[in-house]
Scaffold this active site. Structure first.
Site, PDB file in Angstrom:
ATOM      1  N   SER A 108      -1.829 -12.402   0.725  1.00  0.00           N
ATOM      2  CA  SER A 108      -1.775 -13.853   0.555  1.00  0.00           C
ATOM      3  C   SER A 108      -2.442 -14.558   1.728  1.00  0.00           C
ATOM      4  CB  SER A 108      -0.296 -14.245   0.483  1.00  0.00           C
ATOM      5  OG  SER A 108      -0.144 -15.605   0.737  1.00  0.00           O
ATOM      6  N   TYR A 138       8.773 -14.554   3.705  1.00  0.00           N
ATOM      7  CA  TYR A 138       7.833 -14.139   2.646  1.00  0.00           C
ATOM      8  C   TYR A 138       6.471 -13.794   3.264  1.00  0.00           C
ATOM      9  CZ  TYR A 138       4.211 -14.623  -0.871  1.00  0.00           C
ATOM     10  OH  TYR A 138       3.089 -14.407  -1.638  1.00  0.00           O
ATOM     11  N   LYS A 179       4.149 -10.048   3.802  1.00  0.00           N
ATOM     12  CA  LYS A 179       2.746  -9.780   3.459  1.00  0.00           C
ATOM     13  C   LYS A 179       1.998  -9.255   4.695  1.00  0.00           C
ATOM     14  CE  LYS A 179       2.953 -11.059  -0.813  1.00  0.00           C
ATOM     15  NZ  LYS A 179       2.950 -10.042  -1.857  1.00  0.00           N
TER      16      LYS A 179
HETATM   17  N1  LIG Z   1       1.320 -17.016  -7.217  1.00  0.00           N
HETATM   18  C1  LIG Z   1       0.927 -17.246  -5.991  1.00  0.00           C
HETATM   19  O1  LIG Z   1       0.778 -18.407  -5.585  1.00  0.00           O
HETATM   20  C2  LIG Z   1       0.606 -16.091  -5.046  1.00  0.00           C
HETATM   21  C3  LIG Z   1      -0.185 -16.320  -3.920  1.00  0.00           C
HETATM   22  C4  LIG Z   1      -0.441 -15.258  -3.051  1.00  0.00           C
HETATM   23  C5  LIG Z   1       0.097 -14.003  -3.305  1.00  0.00           C
HETATM   24  N2  LIG Z   1       0.874 -13.812  -4.406  1.00  0.00           N
HETATM   25  C6  LIG Z   1       1.457 -12.481  -4.637  1.00  0.00           C
HETATM   26  O2  LIG Z   1       0.968 -11.964  -5.852  1.00  0.00           O
HETATM   27  C7  LIG Z   1       1.964 -11.146  -6.478  1.00  0.00           C
HETATM   28  C8  LIG Z   1       2.172 -11.617  -7.903  1.00  0.00           C
HETATM   29  O3  LIG Z   1       2.522 -12.997  -7.869  1.00  0.00           O
HETATM   30  P1  LIG Z   1       2.899 -13.804  -9.178  1.00  0.00           P
HETATM   31  O4  LIG Z   1       2.590 -15.228  -8.923  1.00  0.00           O
HETATM   32  O5  LIG Z   1       2.354 -13.129 -10.365  1.00  0.00           O
HETATM   33  O6  LIG Z   1       4.480 -13.644  -9.134  1.00  0.00           O
HETATM   34  P2  LIG Z   1       5.507 -13.341 -10.315  1.00  0.00           P
HETATM   35  O7  LIG Z   1       6.874 -13.544  -9.778  1.00  0.00           O
HETATM   36  O8  LIG Z   1       5.117 -14.098 -11.538  1.00  0.00           O
HETATM   37  O9  LIG Z   1       5.237 -11.783 -10.560  1.00  0.00           O
HETATM   38  C9  LIG Z   1       5.824 -10.788  -9.773  1.00  0.00           C
HETATM   39  C10 LIG Z   1       6.444  -9.783 -10.725  1.00  0.00           C
HETATM   40  O10 LIG Z   1       7.036  -8.724  -9.978  1.00  0.00           O
HETATM   41  C11 LIG Z   1       8.313  -8.425 -10.527  1.00  0.00           C
HETATM   42  N3  LIG Z   1       9.088  -7.842  -9.415  1.00  0.00           N
HETATM   43  C12 LIG Z   1       9.491  -8.431  -8.262  1.00  0.00           C
HETATM   44  N4  LIG Z   1      10.083  -7.521  -7.464  1.00  0.00           N
HETATM   45  C13 LIG Z   1      10.062  -6.339  -8.126  1.00  0.00           C
HETATM   46  C14 LIG Z   1      10.515  -5.027  -7.835  1.00  0.00           C
HETATM   47  N5  LIG Z   1      11.089  -4.750  -6.668  1.00  0.00           N
HETATM   48  N6  LIG Z   1      10.306  -4.049  -8.742  1.00  0.00           N
HETATM   49  C15 LIG Z   1       9.704  -4.317  -9.936  1.00  0.00           C
HETATM   50  N7  LIG Z   1       9.261  -5.543 -10.264  1.00  0.00           N
HETATM   51  C16 LIG Z   1       9.431  -6.529  -9.377  1.00  0.00           C
HETATM   52  C17 LIG Z   1       8.837  -9.731 -11.081  1.00  0.00           C
HETATM   53  O11 LIG Z   1       9.788  -9.542 -12.104  1.00  0.00           O
HETATM   54  C18 LIG Z   1       7.551 -10.370 -11.593  1.00  0.00           C
HETATM   55  O12 LIG Z   1       7.304 -10.000 -12.934  1.00  0.00           O
HETATM   56  C19 LIG Z   1       3.209 -11.256  -5.599  1.00  0.00           C
HETATM   57  O13 LIG Z   1       3.252 -10.132  -4.748  1.00  0.00           O
HETATM   58  C20 LIG Z   1       2.962 -12.523  -4.802  1.00  0.00           C
HETATM   59  O14 LIG Z   1       3.611 -12.510  -3.561  1.00  0.00           O
HETATM   60  C21 LIG Z   1       1.135 -14.816  -5.290  1.00  0.00           C
END
Ligand SMILES: NC(=O)c1ccc[n+]([C@@H]2O[C@H](COP(=O)([O-])OP(=O)(O)OC[C@H]3O[C@@H](n4cnc5c(N)ncnc54)[C@H](O)[C@@H]3O)[C@@H](O)[C@H]2O)c1
Length: 336
Positions: free
Chosen positions: A124, A150, A154
């Site tokens: 991120s 958080y 990362k």
């Molecule tokens: N959306 C954003 O703004 C953003 C920005 C930068 C980084 N990210 C990173 O990208 C990744 C995906 O983000 P997103 O927006 O799709 O989030 P999201 O919450 O929609 O998707 C994450 C998924 O992981 C699953 N999950 C969480 N912990 C788990 C575990 N221990 N075991 C199995 N499943 C688990 C959740 O149920 C969910 O389906 C994350 O790691 C997030 O930190 C997201």
């Protein structure tokens, strides 16, 4: 390739599975559905016409992971699974460290035991902490001024992956630093479905547009930016998803970071206006105090991903708003 996607039912994971399947890859996903709904995967299957093998468990569950790796020959792992709410991470730091770090360690252990050597990580923009320069480059300073657990997870995971690559030269790690993902698949059948009040601007504005929330809160209008509101680098989730396919096709040595971004900043008010046009209705907003820890501007250069991965962000903010609105309008209650 045979790909293990963790967190595939989530917002970015589900969009990425579409691009992976369209590119001919075979996808297995593990998700504990802690922040998602299996319906997302059913809809992805409808869009691509291809099946997704789904397993519901937490990635920290080493016994289940071992069973999975024993019965599949994965060529690569894409690790999306993680908790991602900045505010919640301040209130529940141990949950965040445990979930995000232990899931990564468990995966790396399983990969090591089974000789799987390619790992793509959802990192991120937060690893840059307080930006020391704009646009941010992959060589910009990381780790200073990260204001929440958080972001720390990362940063720590990036370090774990770098160390792993030093110890094993055949291990390939791609650290994909996402900026602000927005938008939805143009079908309007999948999109971001926050289980609580949205933390991000666009889903918040979308819920205001359908009348679920009253008004958007704009945190500060006295920053040194084009209109005083915060400027961020918003990237269409389909472009972001395609970045993963590009990274998968690329062979590199060691741990390599890439900014997945547009290089262009958009202010909060510009985004609200673009969404208002897409939805053809006014989006009420109020100006409130600045939020502690927020910076005026944050955007990054995609030059390294352009050059090395042959990947470009092609979609506009207007497209992102139109796609996001199509999803919100057709699914006011998300997947429920
Ligand atoms: N959306 C954003 O703004 C953003 C920005 C930068 C980084 N990210 C990173 O990208 C990744 C995906 O983000 P997103 O927006 O799709 O989030 P999201 O919450 O929609 O998707 C994450 C998924 O992981 C699953 N999950 C969480 N912990 C788990 C575990 N221990 N075991 C199995 N499943 C688990 C959740 O149920 C969910 O389906 C994350 O790691 C997030 O930190 C997201």
């Amino acid at each position: 390739m045979n790909i293990l996607v963790t967190g595939g039912a989530g917002y970015i994971g589900s969009h990425t599975i579409i691009e992976l399947q369209n590119a001919g890859h075979v996808v297995t996903t593990v998700d504990n559905l802690s922040n998602s709904n299996q319906e997302a995967l059913r809809r992805v299957e409808k869009i691509t016409g291809k099946p997704i093998e789904f397993h519901q468990f937490a990635v920290q569950n080493r016994a289940k992971l071992e069973d999975l790796f024993s019965s599949h020959a994965f060529n690569a792992v894409i690790h999306f699974a993680g908790l991602k709410s900045v505010g919640e991470s301040v209130a529940e730091p141990l949950q965040y460290y445990q979930n995000n770090i232990d899931s990564t360690l468990s995966l790396l252990d399983a990969m090591n035991r089974h000789g799987v050597k390619k790992f793509l990580f959802s990192s991120s923009a937060t690893v840059y902490g307080t930006p020391e320069e704009l646009p941010l480059k992959e060589t910009s300073r990381v780790g200073i001024g990260i204001t929440n657990p958080y972001g720390q997870t990362k940063y720590m995971i990036e370090q774990i992956l770098k160390d792993t690559c030093v110890a094993d030269e055949s291990f390939e790690c791609t650290l994909l630093r996402y900026f602000n993902p927005v938008g939805a698949d143009p079908s309007g059948t999948i999109g971001e479905d926050p289980s609580d009040t949205p933390n991000n601007l666009l889903p918040y504005a979308a819920q205001v547009a359908v009348g679920k929330l009253k008004e958007v809160k704009v945190f500060g209008n006295d920053y040194d930016t084009v209109d005083g509101t915060g400027v961020r680098d918003y990237i269409h989730v389909v472009d972001l998803a395609k970045g993963h396919v590009a990274a998968l096709n690329h062979t590199s040595q060691g741990a390599n970071a890439y900014n997945l971004c547009t290089g262009k900043g958009t202010s909060v008010l510009e985004l609200i206006n673009a969404f208002s046009k897409a939805a053809d209705r006014e989006i009420p907003y109020v100006i409130t105090d600045r939020r502690p820890g927020d910076v005026a501007s944050c955007y990054a250069s995609p030059a390294k991903a352009n050059r090395e991965l042959g990947w470009y962000a092609e979609r506009t903010i207007e497209q992102a708003c139109a796609d996001s609105w199509r999803w919100q309008k057709g699914n006011p209650n998300g997947y429920n």
